[in-house]
Design a protein around this motif. Sequence first.
Motif, PDB file in Angstrom:
ATOM      1  N   UNK A  20      -7.419  69.636  73.672  1.00 60.33           N
ATOM      2  CA  UNK A  20      -7.805  68.236  73.415  1.00 60.33           C
ATOM      3  C   UNK A  20      -7.019  67.645  72.237  1.00 60.33           C
ATOM      4  N   UNK A  21      -6.611  68.497  71.307  1.00 61.08           N
ATOM      5  CA  UNK A  21      -5.795  68.025  70.181  1.00 61.08           C
ATOM      6  C   UNK A  21      -4.486  67.447  70.721  1.00 61.08           C
ATOM      7  N   UNK A  22      -3.832  68.175  71.603  1.00 56.72           N
ATOM      8  CA  UNK A  22      -2.532  67.720  72.154  1.00 56.72           C
ATOM      9  C   UNK A  22      -2.741  66.506  73.046  1.00 56.72           C
ATOM     10  N   UNK A  23      -3.812  66.560  73.849  1.00 59.53           N
ATOM     11  CA  UNK A  23      -4.091  65.413  74.727  1.00 59.53           C
ATOM     12  C   UNK A  23      -4.291  64.135  73.904  1.00 59.53           C
ATOM     13  N   UNK A  24      -5.049  64.251  72.779  1.00 54.24           N
ATOM     14  CA  UNK A  24      -5.343  63.062  71.959  1.00 54.24           C
ATOM     15  C   UNK A  24      -4.040  62.484  71.404  1.00 54.24           C
ATOM     16  N   UNK A  37     -11.629  66.772  77.121  1.00 52.01           N
ATOM     17  CA  UNK A  37     -10.554  65.811  77.398  1.00 52.01           C
ATOM     18  C   UNK A  37     -11.068  64.753  78.381  1.00 52.01           C
ATOM     19  N   UNK A  38     -11.730  65.229  79.414  1.00 53.15           N
ATOM     20  CA  UNK A  38     -12.253  64.303  80.432  1.00 53.15           C
ATOM     21  C   UNK A  38     -13.250  63.323  79.817  1.00 53.15           C
ATOM     22  N   UNK A  39     -14.117  63.862  78.974  1.00 49.61           N
ATOM     23  CA  UNK A  39     -15.155  63.054  78.316  1.00 49.61           C
ATOM     24  C   UNK A  39     -14.520  61.989  77.412  1.00 49.61           C
ATOM     25  N   UNK A  40     -13.632  62.434  76.506  1.00 47.14           N
ATOM     26  CA  UNK A  40     -13.037  61.502  75.541  1.00 47.14           C
ATOM     27  C   UNK A  40     -12.135  60.493  76.237  1.00 47.14           C
ATOM     28  N   UNK A  41     -11.401  60.969  77.218  1.00 52.42           N
ATOM     29  CA  UNK A  41     -10.508  60.071  77.949  1.00 52.42           C
ATOM     30  C   UNK A  41     -11.310  58.954  78.629  1.00 52.42           C
ATOM     31  N   UNK A  42     -12.439  59.337  79.186  1.00 50.90           N
ATOM     32  CA  UNK A  42     -13.315  58.349  79.830  1.00 50.90           C
ATOM     33  C   UNK A  42     -13.822  57.331  78.824  1.00 50.90           C
ATOM     34  N   UNK A  43     -14.251  57.803  77.682  1.00 52.78           N
ATOM     35  CA  UNK A  43     -14.757  56.874  76.659  1.00 52.78           C
ATOM     36  C   UNK A  43     -13.657  55.919  76.203  1.00 52.78           C
ATOM     37  N   UNK A  44     -12.476  56.462  75.957  1.00 48.30           N
ATOM     38  CA  UNK A  44     -11.400  55.592  75.448  1.00 48.30           C
ATOM     39  C   UNK A  44     -11.032  54.548  76.507  1.00 48.30           C
ATOM     40  N   UNK A  45     -10.942  54.971  77.760  1.00 46.88           N
ATOM     41  CA  UNK A  45     -10.576  54.002  78.803  1.00 46.88           C
ATOM     42  C   UNK A  45     -11.645  52.920  78.969  1.00 46.88           C
ATOM     43  N   UNK A  46     -12.913  53.319  78.900  1.00 47.23           N
ATOM     44  CA  UNK A  46     -13.983  52.304  78.999  1.00 47.23           C
ATOM     45  C   UNK A  46     -13.996  51.410  77.760  1.00 47.23           C
ATOM     46  N   UNK A  47     -13.670  51.968  76.609  1.00 47.10           N
ATOM     47  CA  UNK A  47     -13.582  51.140  75.391  1.00 47.10           C
ATOM     48  C   UNK A  47     -12.479  50.096  75.554  1.00 47.10           C
ATOM     49  N   UNK A  48     -11.346  50.548  76.103  1.00 46.66           N
ATOM     50  CA  UNK A  48     -10.216  49.624  76.278  1.00 46.66           C
ATOM     51  C   UNK A  48     -10.585  48.501  77.248  1.00 46.66           C
ATOM     52  N   UNK A  49     -11.325  48.863  78.277  1.00 49.02           N
ATOM     53  CA  UNK A  49     -11.740  47.840  79.250  1.00 49.02           C
ATOM     54  C   UNK A  49     -12.624  46.791  78.555  1.00 49.02           C
ATOM     55  N   UNK A  53      -0.329  57.954  71.465  1.00 50.70           N
ATOM     56  CA  UNK A  53       1.046  57.433  71.633  1.00 50.70           C
ATOM     57  C   UNK A  53       1.108  56.433  72.776  1.00 50.70           C
ATOM     58  N   UNK A  54       0.482  56.779  73.889  1.00 52.45           N
ATOM     59  CA  UNK A  54       0.483  55.866  75.045  1.00 52.45           C
ATOM     60  C   UNK A  54      -0.234  54.566  74.709  1.00 52.45           C
TER      61      UNK A  54
END
Length: 465
Positions: free
Chosen positions: A450-454, A390-402, A459-460
């Motif tokens: 991670x399924x639920x987190x994704x 979760x930490x890994x994917x969340x980091x990638x998505x946030x950096x992608x958004x930036x 949604x967010x």
Amino acid sequence: MTKDKFLWGSATSAYQCEGGWNADDKGISNWDDFCHSEKNNINCVTGDVASDFYHRYEEDIKLLSQGGQNAYRFSLAWTRIIPGGKTNVSQAGIDFYNRVIDTCEKYNVEPFVTLYHYDMPIEYFKNGGWENRETVEAFIEYAKVCFKYFGHRVKYWATINEPNYETYCCYGRGNYPPNVKDLSRRWKAMYHLLLASAGAVIEYRKLNLSGMIGIVSDSYSIEALVDNEAYQEAIKNADLFYNKCVNDVSVTGKYSDAFITKLKSEYDLSYMKEEDKEIFEKGIVDYLGINAYDRTLVKPYTTGETGMVANNTGDGFTKNATIIKNWFELDEDPNTKKNAWGCEIYPKSIYNLLLALNAEYPKTPIIITENGLGYYDDLVDGKVHDVYRIEFLNGFIDWMKKAMEEGCDVRGYFVWSTMDLYSWINGYKKRYGLVYIDYDHDNKRILKDSYYWYKTKIQESIRDE
Ligand code: BGP
């Protein structure tokens, strides 16, 4: 390319998840052959059953959809569609993929189809595989069959998965079939993969379909721990070696002079034909698919022969060491965390990569076709608490958004992988899925944290768009 909804999905490939290796009409692939041979001696498992997607596709696609995802990237097995490397199309193969696409439609999931993800008919493989130009012709014929049957149903196409990484492993590290360590053969195979991709793009365009077609390229933010001329030179060479060798041709329709000069100084390039230039120019992609896992840290070449070592055991210490004589060497940052297979946990690499790609190819949209973390997951009391993923994917998505906020044109993001599956030479213990597969208990599907987190993250993200 018109702007559609952002694709939020996850990905798999045929050999890694389908199983049913000899079901119905299916022919034998290079990976069936390799995994059944004594050369398969590191983890000694096969994709014979894999995640059993061949029989459980409905359950997997339904779960993906219930997890808030709107797209599913999967590949077609060439051996199911044209078994035996001949010209006869298998109705059973066509029917299977039609059922998969029907299921995507049923659950409102956009199918994103890769034509080739490492597995080819053994007949072509034994004839030299991608080193043989005849495979290019055969692939284009296969692509035409796929467009004929599925072109009106599938909007997103990818020609080839990872011309760089596949040839790096097949002909550099030597851990993928045909298990060769000879870079001259790598460059030849890669050239033909790119020619095949361009040829398929041209065929697709002839059909005037409303979808888009691209290539999937594992690409890296190439970085160094020291800033001086020699390190800068190593970065440039590694960029040619891993990224530009694929991306220049696919996106701009030609190789860079720097790349050709470098290759010419070491290898015979007589397989590069003058008439191919037009094919590359006409076969420019609509989008560039990026598989992003980690950054590549390099240092200048010092001494020693070319050699590449892969950590396929997940022992936590074997280094993915690489020396490319007169080009560069891989470096290590002792301060960055890694997984047990030596992959750096460094989400900012996606931001650095996207900015670099945007500077190099400003007009080409990007789709992140794979991003994920391989890990030894534990099933405890029916649950998998994969906080590290979760930490890994969340980091990638946030950096992608930036990167997107700063002007990078990204159209989609796919987690690798939809569910646990066969990790090539690494076997089944290296897991990437959002859904756990209990291989010992009838391949039962269990939703990871991670399924639920994704689901929530999607949604967010949609709300914030
Ligand atoms: C990419 C491949 C995938 C997948 C992923 C993870 O290179 O496209 O097929 O396997 O990497 O790699 P691995 O399974 O080797 O850890």
